[in-house]
Motif scaffolding. Structure first.
Motif, short mmCIF file in Angstrom:
data_model
loop_
_atom_site.label_atom_id
_atom_site.label_comp_id
_atom_site.label_asym_id
_atom_site.label_seq_id
_atom_site.Cartn_x
_atom_site.Cartn_y
_atom_site.Cartn_z
N CYS A 68 42.69 -13.59 57.58
CA CYS A 68 41.28 -13.68 57.95
C CYS A 68 40.99 -12.81 59.18
O CYS A 68 41.90 -12.41 59.91
N THR A 69 39.70 -12.55 59.36
CA THR A 69 39.29 -11.69 60.49
C THR A 69 39.68 -12.32 61.83
O THR A 69 40.04 -11.62 62.78
N LYS A 70 39.67 -13.66 61.90
CA LYS A 70 40.03 -14.34 63.14
C LYS A 70 41.45 -13.99 63.54
O LYS A 70 41.75 -13.75 64.72
N GLN A 71 42.33 -13.92 62.53
CA GLN A 71 43.72 -13.58 62.81
C GLN A 71 43.83 -12.12 63.29
O GLN A 71 44.57 -11.82 64.22
N TYR A 73 41.59 -10.56 64.82
CA TYR A 73 41.07 -10.54 66.20
C TYR A 73 42.11 -11.11 67.17
O TYR A 73 42.48 -10.46 68.16
N ASP A 74 42.56 -12.31 66.86
CA ASP A 74 43.47 -13.00 67.79
C ASP A 74 44.77 -12.23 68.01
O ASP A 74 45.25 -12.11 69.13
N LYS A 78 41.93 -8.83 70.27
CA LYS A 78 41.43 -9.70 71.34
C LYS A 78 41.79 -9.20 72.74
O LYS A 78 40.92 -9.11 73.62
N GLY A 108 32.97 -9.57 62.25
CA GLY A 108 33.74 -10.73 62.72
C GLY A 108 34.32 -10.48 64.11
O GLY A 108 34.22 -11.32 65.02
N TYR A 112 33.68 -12.77 67.45
CA TYR A 112 34.77 -13.48 68.13
C TYR A 112 34.92 -13.03 69.58
O TYR A 112 35.14 -13.85 70.48
N ASP A 116 34.37 -15.21 72.97
CA ASP A 116 35.38 -15.33 74.03
C ASP A 116 34.82 -14.92 75.39
O ASP A 116 35.17 -15.50 76.42
#
Ligand SMILES: Nc1ncnc2c1ncn2[C@@H]1O[C@H](COP(=O)(O)OP(=O)(O)OP(=O)(O)O)[C@@H](O)[C@H]1O
Length: 609
Positions: A68-71, A73-74, A78, A108, A112, A116
């Motif tokens: 996923c895009t969150k991954q 990013y993280d 990030k 995304g 995110y 943050d």
């Protein structure tokens, strides 16, 4: 704005492989690419095709289609994105062919990262933050303000300090999260999007969303020492490269595609050149995109590039191009730096101090540094010369004293000779001992000098009191002079092998010691010898000091200040040797010594030498 020099680091290169889309599945595409670990992507069909291209590519991080895009990013973007809260500019790019998932990814990532940043602001109440939002697109090489409804192109100009500047760009200060979402939606609606065969909603422009964060410590707000950290983070969603044949574009779509491809080609060229080092010309100015992104590509920002890929075999060529671009990008370095902005008060304070410093410099203009060196050198030399002059004066005194002792001894010798066996004292003056040094014993009696030049009438009974002028020692007053240095090599009394004192007389150089003198007792000889030695040593020392002064003066640089040189030279000239017969020895009254019969060129006047 001041930048604190930072470390050099490579652009972070991330790879995101999207899943096959419906269309691709429909035509029975199978994924040609596979992420075999967290950093390597592998081409499955190399053996079957016998391709000469590499089958595996390694990057900082690769993300499979099911990530996923969150991954992304993280685990990828990030850290780079949040550099902005520490005052470091940063940029996150999405690069890839059309429909590979750039917009999908960047939407995304932007959200995110913004979330943050809001979170960071909320957790740092000790600092006051200002968060600004701006957005542009580059469409057919025209820059548009996405926050403005007007279609007026923005002008790009280069600021020597701040880099590329977009004139009249709208910048909204964010109030809250809702405000941000609102603005993002507005930009999305404004952006040029078109339908192509490959993407229903294909971005026809490059979009840059910029968040600028300024922060200051609350306790220093409004104070003169208040400083502000200011930095921006760019979220760049590039338009995708496309093949007209595959995108089936025509008309305006085709024109857009040409502009997109051209600017992407410039970007690739810039990245390729940067990856080989920064030698030579880098063609940033060949496109608006590279001009605007210049600080992020080879400048002072931290940068991450997310390369998006389609896994479809039909796009393998474009995918390879993207991988090639990614390979070059990972060789590119930037030098991130913290941007500190001084408050107006702090700036005024600093400028005032600078003005004061300059004013005081104007009031007391210092000599240029080399003159300063010369001045201190001159001072040093002057002191040296002064010291040497003192030494010379003392040496002259000592030498004259030694000379007078020699004369006294000669006088005694003469008296011995004259008085013969009678040893009758003609005169004695205990005062003469008062100026004698320790080489004289108190019982030594000074006897009248028996020199016919001064005692032609043979009046040995005359006392100094009766003939004050005659008894005045008229000596050669020798002043130091380079030209007459040879004069210093005058005959000095010496002791002959048979123990007699040899004293040359003027006009009678051949007169032997025997004719002149009679042997004296040993004590007298010793004293005479000591006096002679002292005399010679003093002469030598005097010469040495003189030579030392000569070399000191001679070593002055030509550019010395004329005043200093003339002062030094005048001191030096005072030491020049000249003969004077007018000077009378200073002890002529106190030290009643009869005039001797020979000139002693080495005897100097105690007053003027
Ligand atoms: N990682 C993904 N997971 C699921 N769907 C994705 C992913 N990436 C992209 N998609 C889908 O693929 C389609 C194309 O994506 P997107 O518009 O983001 O591509 P693009 O690279 O921006 O294309 P273009 O350059 O033409 O604008 C979209 O419908 C999107 O939802």
């Amino acid at each position: 704005m001041q930048g604190m020099s930072g470390r050099e680091e490579n652009i972070l290169v991330l790879l995101r492989l999207r899943p096959l889309n419906e269309k691709e599945i429909t035509v029975n595409e199978v994924p040609a690419w596979e992420c075999i670990n967290e950093t390597t992507i592998f081409y499955r069909n190399t053996l079957r095709e016998g391709s000469t291209f590499p089958s595996a590519y390694t990057f900082d991080r690769v993300f499979r289609g099911d990530c996923c895009t969150k991954q992304v990013y993280d685990e990828g973007a990030k850290e780079i994105a949040l550099s902005v809260v520490g005052g470091i500019n940063s940029s996150i790019f999405a690069y890839g062919q059309t429909s590979s998932g750039k917009t999908y990814t960047m939407n995304g990532i932007t959200e995110y990262a913004a979330a943050d940043i809001f979170d960071y602001i909320n957790r740092h109440e000790e600092r006051a933050f200002v968060l600004k939002f701006s957005a542009i697109e580059i469409y057919n090489e025209i820059i548009r303000d996405l926050l403005s409804s007007e279609n007026t192109p923005l002008r790009l100009r280069d600021d020597p300090e701040r880099g590329p500047i977009l004139e009249k760009l709208t910048e909204e200060t964010l109030r809250d999260w809702e405000h941000l979402k609102e603005l993002i939606s507005f930009c999305e609606a404004q952006r040029q999007v078109g339908e192509t065969y490959l993407n229903d909603r294909s971005s026809r422009s490059h979009q840059i969303i910029r968040l600028t964060i300024e922060s200051s410590a609350r306790e220093f707000l409004g104070k003169s020492n208040s400083t502000t950290l200011a930095a921006s983070v760019n979220f760049v969603d590039l338009a995708g490269s496309e093949r007209a044949s595959q995108a089936l574009s025509a008309g305006s779509r085709l024109k857009e595609g040409c502009h997109i491809n051209r600017s992407l080609l410039t970007l690739s060229t810039v990245i390729r050149k940067l990856s080989k080092g920064r030698q030579g010309h880098i063609n940033y100015r060949d496109s608006k995109l590279t001009r605007i992104l210049q600080p992020s590509l080879g400048g002072n920002a931290r940068t991450a590039i997310i390369c998006t890929l389609s896994p479809a075999q039909t796009h393998v060529e474009q995918t390879r191009n993207t991988l090639l671009f990614a390979c070059c990008a990972k060789e590119v370095t930037t030098k991130a730096q913290v941007n500190v902005v001084m408050s107006d008060k702090a700036l005024v304070n600093k400028l005032q101090k600078e003005v004061e410093r300059l004013e005081s410099e104007l009031r007391t203009p210092g000599p240029p540094s080399n003159n300063c060196d010369y001045a201190s050198m001159l001072r040093k030399k002057d002191l040296q010369i002064e010291k040497m002059e003192k030494e010379i004066r003392e040496l002259i005194k000592e030498r004259d004293l030694a000379q007078s002792r020699v004369e006294d001894l000669l006088l005694m010798v003469g008296n011995y000779q004259k008085s013969g066996k009678e040893k009758e004292d003609t005169w004695e003056d205990d005062n003469s001992l008062s100026e004698s040094s320790s080489i004289y014993h108190s019982d030594v009696r000074i006897r009248q000098f028996n020199n016919p030049q001064y005692n032609e009438d043979g009046d040995s009974g005359s006392t100094p009191e009766e003939y004050p002028e005659e008894y005045c020692k008229e000596v050669q007053c020798v002043e130091l002079e380079e030209s007459s240095r040879d004069d210093l090599e005058y005959p000095v009394p010496s002791t002959s092998d048979n123990g007699v004192l040899v004293l040359p007389l003027p006009g009678d150089e051949n007169v032997t010691s025997q004719e002149m003198l009679t042997p004296v007792n040993e004590e007298m000889e010793d004293r005479q010898f000591q006096a002679n030695s002292t005399y010679s040593v003093l002469e030598q020392r005097l010469n040495d000091v003189q030579l030392s002064i000569d070399s000191s003066v001679g070593s002055y640089p030509d550019e010395q200040s004329p005043q200093a040189i003339s002062a030094t030279m005048s001191n030096f000239r005072n030491l020049t040797l000249t003969r004077s017969w007018s000077c009378r020895e200073h002890y002529m009254t106190g030290f009643r010594t009869p005039p001797n019969g020979f000139r002693t060129p080495s005897t100097r006047c105690g007053r003027c030498c």
